[in-house]
Design an enzyme around this catalytic site. Structure first.
Site, PDB file in Angstrom:
ATOM      1  CB  VAL A  41      -0.959   0.012   1.210  1.00 52.81           C
ATOM      2  CG1 VAL A  41      -1.730   1.329   1.277  1.00 52.81           C
ATOM      3  CG2 VAL A  41      -1.928  -1.152   1.130  1.00 52.81           C
ATOM      4  CD  GLU A  69      -5.583  -0.721   0.416  1.00 59.25           C
ATOM      5  OE1 GLU A  69      -5.867  -0.763  -0.789  1.00 59.25           O
ATOM      6  OE2 GLU A  69      -5.634  -1.707   1.168  1.00 59.25           O
ATOM      7  CB  ALA A 111     -15.352  -1.897   0.395  1.00 61.63           C
ATOM      8  CG  PHE A 148     -20.884  -5.762   0.426  1.00 60.76           C
ATOM      9  CD1 PHE A 148     -22.095  -5.577  -0.224  1.00 60.76           C
ATOM     10  CD2 PHE A 148     -20.858  -5.607   1.797  1.00 60.76           C
ATOM     11  CE1 PHE A 148     -23.249  -5.256   0.475  1.00 60.76           C
ATOM     12  CE2 PHE A 148     -21.992  -5.290   2.517  1.00 60.76           C
ATOM     13  CZ  PHE A 148     -23.199  -5.115   1.851  1.00 60.76           C
ATOM     14  CB  CYS A 193      -7.609  -6.971   1.726  1.00 59.83           C
ATOM     15  SG  CYS A 193      -6.328  -5.708   1.673  1.00 59.83           S
TER      16      CYS A 193
END
Length: 463
Positions: free
Chosen positions: A13, A161, A223, A226, A276
């Site tokens: 990142v 991010e 996010a 999902f 992630c």
């Protein structure tokens, strides 16, 4: 106006994000710091093709900005002291010990950063959470800064991010949105505006969203949850397709044309990986449980359960198809990275498929365009399933896909690298033991052409 930025953490990142900021904001000095001397040396390598992170286009960006206003250093204190704005972009792994083991985020590196900033800072700073963090971490950071610092005023912002590895540079150049969360006070709003102005150098202002800190932190976890949920949903149906004779690719195409659903993240595979998805969902599950929301926690945990099942199912199917034994058999893995166009292997499905096959005494030969032997061994040793010596004996890495597949009983496609489609599959077939099997864990090869050559071909989600 911000003129000097420091980013603590030179990983997947911090490195790319700061490189793009430096390129787009030549008036701002950007220093990326990390205690890992080997990593910083790689970022400073005279040949930009040797930087430690592979992302299409990243080397060109680094080449343009490095030495002009982009710098990589191990002198963390100096960078903190000089910066107006400090991004925290360190690892937040899932805890492997104590309360919350296996679910909660381990925030020890975040706390160490906060304490170092508090110790060094002599003037007001804006501290930006770039790492993915549990909801309300900002308040913990602020407590540490306010109570252990030198009377300096700190503002804490959340700026998660939303990069997809493999397209990170493209995502940073033209993001779907930039999310910035901050305090609702006047000072908090002013800090938010400074970060908005930074991104506005290249991002349209209508794509820069501002919220309170808690909404920003939770939005990042949500996010990823999902997106992972969509992958597990289509993967759950892939098993049903195999039993009923339906084709999961045709099902995905049919439902993806519904504008309410859309086609993205409906590609059935051996399972999702990366740093992630699993980590963030487990974090979400832990947060829900800590508030007594067991039904919410159970709902999201099922996404992980389904993903683990898909990886294990792939390995079991290989064993079953290869006459219920892989002992002593050579299995070629094409791909080790968790997805194409990255050298990131964290939580890659290949690791777990290999682990299962090694437990059945298979011999595994691996080829990946961007992942070498050292990383492959590190990934397997991290699981602590067997000794390092046993992993070295059981898995070898090849620099050629043809060598990896030579004299193999079967090939498993574990990463969707585009180059795999272009190989001379007749040549591969000729040099394999017969019958020659291909297990396509990414549904990227042409079934008809491989079967015409003579392969016994199996893909996820179809007979």
């Amino acid at each position: 106006m911000i003129t000097n930025i420091c980013c603590i953490g030179a990983g997947y990142v911090g490195g790319p994000t700061m490189a793009i900021i430096a390129q787009k904001c030549p008036h701002i000095k950007v220093t990326v710091v990390d205690l890992n001397e080997k990593r910083i040396a790689a970022w400073n390598d005279a040949d930009v093709n040797n930087i430690p992170i592979y992302e299409p286009g990243l080397s060109d960006v680094v080449a343009e900005a490095r030495g002009r206003n982009l710098f990589f250093s191990t002198d963390v204190d100096k960078a903190i002291d000089e910066a107006d704005m400090i991004f925290i972009s360190v690892n937040t792994p899932t805890k492997t010990y104590g309360v919350g083991k296996g679910m909660a985020a381990d925030l020890k590196y975040i706390e160490l950063c906060a304490r170092q900033i508090a110790r060094v800072a002599k003037n007001d700073k804006i501290v930006v959470e770039k790492s993915t963090l549990p909801v309300r971490t900002a308040s913990a950071i602020k407590d540490i800064l306010d109570n252990t610092g030198n009377g300096v005023n700190f503002q804490i912002l959340s700026n998660p991010e939303f990069l997809a590895e493999g397209t990170a540079v493209e995502d940073l150049f033209a993001p779907d949105r930039v999310l910035i969360g901050g305090d609702t006070s006047l000072d908090g709003q002013q800090a938010i505006q400074l970060l908005v102005d930074l991104y506005a150098n290249w991002v349209p202002k209508d794509k820069i969203l501002t919220t309170n800190v808690w909404s920003s932190e939770l939005s990042k976890l949500t996010a990823n949850a999902f997106l992972a949920q969509r992958v597990s949903s289509i993967n759950s149906l892939s098993e049903l397709c195999e039993k009923t004779g339906a084709d999961v690719n045709e099902v995905a195409r049919a439902i993806g044309m519904d504008s309410r659903i859309g086609s993205k993240f409906l590609k059935s595979s051996v399972g999702f990986g990366g740093s992630c998805f699993q980590k963030d969902i487990l974090n979400l599950v832990y947060i829900a449980k800590s508030y007594g929301l067991d039904e919410v926690a159970d709902y999201w945990e099922q996404v992980i359960i389904m993903n683990d099942h898909q990886k294990r199912r792939f390995a079991k199917n290989m064993i079953k198809t290869l006459y219920n034994t892989v002992s002593g058999k050579k299995i070629a893995f094409l791909g080790w990275a968790f997805k194409k166009d990255t050298n990131d292997t964290r939580e890659s499905a290949a690791i777990y498929v290999a682990d299962d096959l090694l437990s059945e005494q298979a011999r595994i030969s691996v080829y990946d365009p961007k992942v070498g032997a050292e990383q492959i061994q590190f990934d397997l040793n991290y699981l602590q399933t067997r000794s390092e010596h046993e992993n070295l004996q059981g898995v070898i890495a090849n620099v050629s896909p043809y060598e990896a597949c030579k004299n193999a009983h079967a090939i498993a496609i574990l990463t969707e690298w585009d180059e795999f489609k272009t190989y001379d599959w007749q040549k591969i077939y000729d040099n394999m033991l017969k019958p020659a099997f291909v297990f396509d864990g990414r549904n990227i090869l042409d079934k008809d052409s491989l079967q015409k050559i003579g392969f016994i071909y199996q893909a996820i989600g179809s007979k």
